[in-house]
Design an enzyme around this catalytic site. Structure first.
Site, mmCIF file in Angstrom:
data_model
loop_
_atom_site.group_PDB
_atom_site.id
_atom_site.type_symbol
_atom_site.label_atom_id
_atom_site.label_comp_id
_atom_site.label_asym_id
_atom_site.label_seq_id
_atom_site.Cartn_x
_atom_site.Cartn_y
_atom_site.Cartn_z
ATOM 1 N N GLU A 2 45.929 18.349 -52.952
ATOM 2 C CA GLU A 2 46.483 17.958 -54.234
ATOM 3 C C GLU A 2 47.323 16.329 -53.419
ATOM 4 O OE1 GLU A 2 49.703 20.751 -55.006
ATOM 5 O OE2 GLU A 2 48.052 21.812 -56.344
ATOM 6 N N GLU A 58 36.835 23.434 -58.110
ATOM 7 C CA GLU A 58 34.934 23.511 -58.386
ATOM 8 C C GLU A 58 34.803 22.192 -58.609
ATOM 9 O OE1 GLU A 58 38.567 24.530 -60.008
ATOM 10 O OE2 GLU A 58 37.649 24.560 -62.183
ATOM 11 N N CYS A 80 39.297 23.971 -65.375
ATOM 12 C CA CYS A 80 40.387 23.266 -66.573
ATOM 13 C C CYS A 80 39.348 22.072 -67.638
ATOM 14 C CB CYS A 80 41.030 22.412 -66.087
ATOM 15 S SG CYS A 80 40.574 20.258 -64.484
ATOM 16 N N CYS A 96 37.070 19.960 -65.628
ATOM 17 C CA CYS A 96 36.273 20.827 -64.732
ATOM 18 C C CYS A 96 34.993 20.721 -65.258
ATOM 19 C CB CYS A 96 36.857 21.309 -63.837
ATOM 20 S SG CYS A 96 37.684 20.385 -62.474
#
Ligand code: THU
Length: 125
Positions: free
Chosen positions: A44, A55, A86, A89
């Protein structure tokens, strides 16, 4: 490399996640056709949009080491909700694997799916 080994690796790398903002620590283990495993965690940033998912970290590590063919992906999160990839990804994964098996695991449940099921129509140039 068994699914148990991949799960163990995904769990192990989730402890390396840098997630001070969400506290949602994700780990991914990606098995290549050649039998290698690349792991990744989420990283992050205080500018939230710069965050990289676990991933994608694993895919980018693999591709930068010359690997482009992937067979299986395990994603683990130290939380109760399932870490289903998400949209960003899904698009990145679909660039390299039309037939990827994906197992997502939380502390409560486990689900098996495929990139085809998650993104039946990918953007392609
Ligand atoms: N995250 C992942 O690592 N993978 C996903 O597919 C979805 C979200 C991370 C990004 C962020 O650090 C945290 O989970 C909460 O969104």
């Amino acid at each position: 490399m068994t699914i148990k080994d991949l799960i163990a690796k995904a769990k192990e790398v989730s402890s390396k996640a840098y997630a001070p903002y969400s506290n949602y620590k994700v780990g991914a283990a990606l098995l290549t056709k050649s039998g290698k495993v690349f792991t990744g965690c989420n990283v992050e940033n205080s500018s939230y949009g710069l965050t990289n998912c676990a991933e994608r970290t694993a895919v980018f590590k693999a591709v930068s080491e010359g690997e482009r063919e992937f067979i299986e992906l395990v994603i683990y999160v130290d939380s109760d909700s399932l870490p289903v990839p998400c949209g960003a990804c899904r698009q990145v994964l679909s660039e390299f694997c039309s037939n990827l098996k994906i197992t997502v695991i939380s502390n409560k449940e486990q689900l098996e799916t495929t990139i085809k099921e998650l993104l039946p129509l990918r953007f392609k140039l």
